[in-house]
Design a protein around this motif. Structure first.
Motif, mmCIF file in Angstrom:
data_model
loop_
_atom_site.group_PDB
_atom_site.id
_atom_site.type_symbol
_atom_site.label_atom_id
_atom_site.label_comp_id
_atom_site.label_asym_id
_atom_site.label_seq_id
_atom_site.Cartn_x
_atom_site.Cartn_y
_atom_site.Cartn_z
ATOM 1 N N GLY A 197 0.819 -1.206 0.000
ATOM 2 C CA GLY A 197 0.000 0.000 0.000
ATOM 3 C C GLY A 197 0.848 1.249 0.000
ATOM 4 O O GLY A 197 0.419 2.301 -0.452
ATOM 5 N N HIS A 198 2.090 1.123 0.499
ATOM 6 C CA HIS A 198 3.019 2.251 0.422
ATOM 7 C C HIS A 198 3.513 2.417 -1.013
ATOM 8 O O HIS A 198 3.665 1.440 -1.751
ATOM 9 C CB HIS A 198 4.213 2.029 1.351
ATOM 10 N N LYS A 199 3.791 3.654 -1.387
ATOM 11 C CA LYS A 199 4.235 3.948 -2.746
ATOM 12 C C LYS A 199 5.745 4.121 -2.843
ATOM 13 O O LYS A 199 6.266 4.426 -3.915
ATOM 14 C CB LYS A 199 3.534 5.227 -3.229
ATOM 15 N N ASP A 200 6.427 3.952 -1.717
ATOM 16 C CA ASP A 200 7.889 4.081 -1.698
ATOM 17 C C ASP A 200 8.432 3.260 -0.533
ATOM 18 O O ASP A 200 7.685 2.535 0.127
ATOM 19 C CB ASP A 200 8.282 5.556 -1.588
ATOM 20 N N ALA A 201 9.715 3.400 -0.265
ATOM 21 C CA ALA A 201 10.384 2.587 0.761
ATOM 22 C C ALA A 201 9.714 2.710 2.126
ATOM 23 O O ALA A 201 9.294 3.794 2.531
ATOM 24 C CB ALA A 201 11.848 3.007 0.863
ATOM 25 N N SER A 235 0.831 -2.735 17.466
ATOM 26 C CA SER A 235 0.041 -2.199 18.573
ATOM 27 C C SER A 235 0.138 -3.165 19.749
ATOM 28 O O SER A 235 0.363 -4.368 19.564
ATOM 29 C CB SER A 235 -1.418 -2.023 18.161
ATOM 30 N N PRO A 236 -0.027 -2.667 20.983
ATOM 31 C CA PRO A 236 0.082 -3.547 22.156
ATOM 32 C C PRO A 236 -0.927 -4.688 22.147
ATOM 33 O O PRO A 236 -0.638 -5.766 22.682
ATOM 34 C CB PRO A 236 -0.176 -2.587 23.331
ATOM 35 N N ASN A 237 -2.100 -4.489 21.542
ATOM 36 C CA ASN A 237 -3.114 -5.561 21.535
ATOM 37 C C ASN A 237 -2.958 -6.519 20.352
ATOM 38 O O ASN A 237 -3.785 -7.403 20.165
ATOM 39 C CB ASN A 237 -4.521 -4.955 21.540
ATOM 40 N N ARG A 238 -1.904 -6.331 19.540
ATOM 41 C CA ARG A 238 -1.595 -7.216 18.408
ATOM 42 C C ARG A 238 -2.669 -7.215 17.328
ATOM 43 O O ARG A 238 -2.725 -8.110 16.501
ATOM 44 C CB ARG A 238 -1.374 -8.658 18.879
ATOM 45 N N LYS A 239 -3.515 -6.178 17.289
ATOM 46 C CA LYS A 239 -4.562 -6.127 16.271
ATOM 47 C C LYS A 239 -4.193 -5.228 15.100
ATOM 48 O O LYS A 239 -4.836 -5.271 14.062
ATOM 49 C CB LYS A 239 -5.878 -5.631 16.898
ATOM 50 N N GLN A 240 -3.147 -4.421 15.274
ATOM 51 C CA GLN A 240 -2.758 -3.481 14.222
ATOM 52 C C GLN A 240 -1.248 -3.427 14.075
ATOM 53 O O GLN A 240 -0.492 -3.753 15.000
ATOM 54 C CB GLN A 240 -3.290 -2.081 14.531
ATOM 55 N N LEU A 241 -0.823 -3.012 12.896
ATOM 56 C CA LEU A 241 0.587 -2.799 12.598
ATOM 57 C C LEU A 241 0.704 -1.440 11.915
ATOM 58 O O LEU A 241 -0.011 -1.175 10.940
ATOM 59 C CB LEU A 241 1.115 -3.915 11.685
ATOM 60 N N ALA A 242 1.558 -0.584 12.432
ATOM 61 C CA ALA A 242 1.766 0.743 11.844
ATOM 62 C C ALA A 242 3.071 0.758 11.066
ATOM 63 O O ALA A 242 4.054 0.127 11.464
ATOM 64 C CB ALA A 242 1.799 1.807 12.938
ATOM 65 N N SER A 243 3.088 1.497 9.953
ATOM 66 C CA SER A 243 4.319 1.636 9.171
ATOM 67 C C SER A 243 4.390 3.035 8.573
ATOM 68 O O SER A 243 3.372 3.636 8.233
ATOM 69 C CB SER A 243 4.394 0.582 8.064
ATOM 70 N N GLY A 244 5.609 3.552 8.478
ATOM 71 C CA GLY A 244 5.859 4.854 7.869
ATOM 72 C C GLY A 244 6.753 4.697 6.665
ATOM 73 O O GLY A 244 7.480 3.705 6.537
ATOM 74 N N SER A 245 6.728 5.705 5.794
ATOM 75 C CA SER A 245 7.388 5.522 4.502
ATOM 76 C C SER A 245 7.972 6.818 3.954
ATOM 77 O O SER A 245 7.639 7.923 4.397
ATOM 78 C CB SER A 245 6.370 4.945 3.501
ATOM 79 N N VAL A 246 8.828 6.629 2.948
ATOM 80 C CA VAL A 246 9.346 7.751 2.168
ATOM 81 C C VAL A 246 8.210 8.478 1.443
ATOM 82 O O VAL A 246 8.330 9.648 1.095
ATOM 83 C CB VAL A 246 10.411 7.245 1.161
ATOM 84 N N THR A 300 1.343 15.190 -5.254
ATOM 85 C CA THR A 300 1.990 16.043 -4.265
ATOM 86 C C THR A 300 2.824 17.087 -4.976
ATOM 87 O O THR A 300 3.110 16.978 -6.167
ATOM 88 C CB THR A 300 2.903 15.218 -3.339
ATOM 89 N N SER A 301 3.238 18.105 -4.229
ATOM 90 C CA SER A 301 3.958 19.216 -4.834
ATOM 91 C C SER A 301 5.401 18.867 -5.148
ATOM 92 O O SER A 301 6.066 19.573 -5.884
ATOM 93 C CB SER A 301 3.924 20.418 -3.880
ATOM 94 N N SER A 302 5.918 17.818 -4.593
ATOM 95 C CA SER A 302 7.285 17.409 -4.877
ATOM 96 C C SER A 302 7.353 15.890 -4.918
ATOM 97 O O SER A 302 6.663 15.208 -4.186
ATOM 98 C CB SER A 302 8.234 17.948 -3.792
ATOM 99 N N ARG A 303 8.199 15.362 -5.755
ATOM 100 C CA ARG A 303 8.295 13.913 -5.915
ATOM 101 C C ARG A 303 9.500 13.392 -5.174
ATOM 102 O O ARG A 303 10.616 13.820 -5.400
ATOM 103 C CB ARG A 303 8.413 13.583 -7.399
ATOM 104 N N VAL A 304 9.251 12.465 -4.250
ATOM 105 C CA VAL A 304 10.360 11.842 -3.521
ATOM 106 C C VAL A 304 11.072 10.890 -4.458
ATOM 107 O O VAL A 304 10.460 10.009 -5.042
ATOM 108 C CB VAL A 304 9.830 11.080 -2.286
ATOM 109 N N GLU A 305 12.344 11.054 -4.568
ATOM 110 C CA GLU A 305 13.091 10.292 -5.568
ATOM 111 C C GLU A 305 13.376 8.863 -5.151
ATOM 112 O O GLU A 305 13.716 8.036 -5.963
ATOM 113 C CB GLU A 305 14.424 10.998 -5.857
ATOM 114 N N GLY A 306 13.257 8.555 -3.858
ATOM 115 C CA GLY A 306 13.468 7.163 -3.455
ATOM 116 C C GLY A 306 14.501 7.033 -2.360
ATOM 117 O O GLY A 306 15.020 8.024 -1.864
ATOM 118 N N TRP A 307 14.737 5.798 -2.015
ATOM 119 C CA TRP A 307 15.650 5.482 -0.912
ATOM 120 C C TRP A 307 17.041 5.279 -1.460
ATOM 121 O O TRP A 307 17.268 4.442 -2.303
ATOM 122 C CB TRP A 307 15.159 4.225 -0.198
ATOM 123 N N ARG A 308 17.976 6.082 -0.982
ATOM 124 C CA ARG A 308 19.347 5.972 -1.474
ATOM 125 C C ARG A 308 20.300 5.859 -0.307
ATOM 126 O O ARG A 308 19.978 6.218 0.810
ATOM 127 C CB ARG A 308 19.714 7.218 -2.293
#
Length: 523
Positions: A19-23, A30-41, A402-410
């Motif tokens: 579902g993420h569009k980049d790295a 989550s403490p109750n093991r019902k969810q997983l959070a993730s962040g991305s570039v 978006t107003s700027s394009r993230v070039e990726g993980w380097r």
């Protein structure tokens, strides 16, 4: 054909999340093991519901790469850090509301809760470690002895210590009561990329861009284990709650599992295409997640922690490979693990598909036109946009302009770990009401019609707001310095008053003694 018992001892791929569009840069259960959070570039926070066929939530608000994420101990808040210099506290609900904390003057690299959930600690490229109050939602104090970018900071389980590490090649230990650095470990050939305490708080581990992982005993302040098992820099690691195992993710595209009691490598997991940037055990240790440059989040079932330790050792001793000790067992997802002696490293034939993962419905909770109020070093976002209630199809991920394009993980030349480049950097962005976006059916046929999210102000207003935010940054820093000086002044004044009180008591005692002597003489 292997028995079920022999298959179940090894870690197995449970699910994958796309579902993420980049790295993917960070993840936490989550403490109750019902969810997983993730962040991305891609600047978005995703909350994945672990129940089959459940919806996923995309939280939009950060203006640059998200670098850290963590659930609060109660699970009712999620904290994120970002290269946009801010920290956000999200309520993981359909409202998509968030509060922005702003005091750092450069990219924020990590964020973590204290174990009582009352404080946050952040690490930044402005060379500082900052502590925040969750309840009062404000900046509390800063720790400022690092001489280069600070990559990571964590509280000890009892909250009395903070460990931090950075590009100055040092790992520092801080006393939260005195706010002083009480120890520093500097035995690194490159940047120190990640640091954390074990579950009991007796040890800290730190990883480096030189691919080393070291564990220090805080009771003796000595290095007790040193691993060199990856072929590239280590980006993240996680202790198992039992303290018996540790997983690490590296730019060499692998996840490795260490047996800390035996002091050796027991598994190497292949599943990501490109660098593995984040790994995290669940609170119970029965699951762990990995995220990487391929934009995927993989969720694994631990399995090996359910067997007795002696049983694990006996099984390992029955395996024969040409690899020198420690034994390397290469696990590829989506396949059984055949336990027969072979002349090569054990591999898994990818014949069993991951049948539990489906592309979930994604609900986008995000950027609406908003008003903001600066108070105590934070910006509280007041949503004014209305929610769009159209439903998502299950065919493809949401697209967003978006107003700027993230070039990726380097690669980061100073740290040897993954980094990213982004377009223009702006101030704190908006949080707002939930927005469900219906995807275009043409995308299934390869025709992409991105959903356009309109900005609520012009470029000239952007510039003005940016200037205001810069001035507020300076004001916030000035206030924090004044607060620190005021605290020191109060301490000095208290010390002087105590000293003066002691002198007065001594003088009174001397006077009474002199009077007694005079009376005796007169008598």
């Amino acid at each position: 054909m292997p028995t079920m018992a022999s298959v179940m001892e090894d870690p197995t791929l449970e699910r994958h999340f796309k579902g993420h569009k980049d790295a993917v840069t960070c993840a936490d259960f989550s403490p109750n093991r019902k969810q997983l959070a993730s962040g991305s570039v891609d600047k978005n926070l995703m909350i994945w519901n672990l129940a089959p066929k459940a919806r996923a939530f995309r939280f939009v608000g950060h203006q640059d790469v998200i670098t850290g994420v963590q659930f609060s101990p109660s699970g009712n808040l999620v904290a994120t850090s970002s290269k946009d210099r801010t920290v956000r506290l999200w309520t993981p609900s359909m409202k998509g509301e968030s509060t922005v904390f702003k005091a750092h003057t450069a990219s924020v690299r990590s964020v973590a809760f204290s174990h009582d959930g009352q404080r946050l600690v952040t690490a930044s490229d402005d060379k500082s470690v900052k502590v925040w109050s969750v309840h009062r939602q404000c900046f509390v104090y800063s720790l400022n002895q690092h001489t280069n970018w600070v990559r990571c900071a964590r509280f000890s389980p009892d909250g009395r210590l903070i460990a931090s590490c950075g590009d100055d090649r040092s790992v520092r230990l801080w006393d939260t009561s005195t706010k002083q650095c009480i120890n520093s470990f500097t035995d690194y050939g490159g940047s120190a990329t990640f640091v954390d305490f074990n579950a009991s708080g007796t040890c800290i581990a730190s990883s480096g861009a030189d691919s080393s992982l070291k564990i220090w005993d805080l009771r003796t302040n000595k290095l007790i284990q040193h691993y060199q098992v990856h072929s590239a820099g280590i980006n993240s690691f996680s202790f198992h709650p039992s303290n018996n195992y540790l997983i690490s993710g590296s730019s060499d595209s692998t996840v490795k599992i260490l047996d800390l009691l035996e002091g050796r490598l027991i598994y190497t997991l292949h599943g990501h295409k490109g660098a593995v940037i984040t790994v995290a055990f669940s609170r119970a240790g029965d699951l762990f997640a990995s995220g990487g440059a391929d934009g995927q989040v993989l969720m694994w079932r631990t399995n090996f922690d359910t067997r007795s330790y002696q049983g694990v050792l006996q099984q390992h001793n029955r395996r024969s490979t040409p690899d020198p000790p420690p034994h390397l067992s290469d696990i590829h997802p989506k396949g059984p693990h055949l336990h027969h002696p072979k002349s090569t490293a054990i591999q898994i034939s990818p014949t069993v598909a991951d049948t539990q993962s489906t592309d979930p419905h994604v609900i986008e909770l995000g950027q609406a036109v908003h008003s903001s109020m600066l108070l105590n070093g934070r910006i509280h976002l007041t949503p004014t946009g209305a929610a769009n209630n159209s439903h998502l199809s299950n065919s493809s991920p949401v697209r967003r302009v978006t107003s700027s394009r993230v070039e990726g993980w380097r690669g980061d030349k100073s740290a040897g770990r993954a980094g990213s480049t982004a377009g223009r950097e702006t101030g704190a962005g908006g949080g707002g009401r939930g927005r469900r976006v219906e995807e275009e059916e043409e995308e299934e046929r390869g025709e992409t019609h991105p959903v356009e999210v309109l900005s609520g102000h012009s470029s000239s207003l952007d510039s003005t707001l940016g200037h205001i935010v810069q001035q507020l940054d300076i004001l916030t820093q000035t206030v924090s310095v004044l607060e620190e000086r005021l605290t020191l002044t109060e301490d000095k004044l208290t010390e002087c008053l105590l000293h003066q009180s002691k002198i007065l008591k001594d003088m009174r005692a001397s006077g009474e003694g002199w009077r007694t002597e005079s009376e005796e003489t007169d008598g």
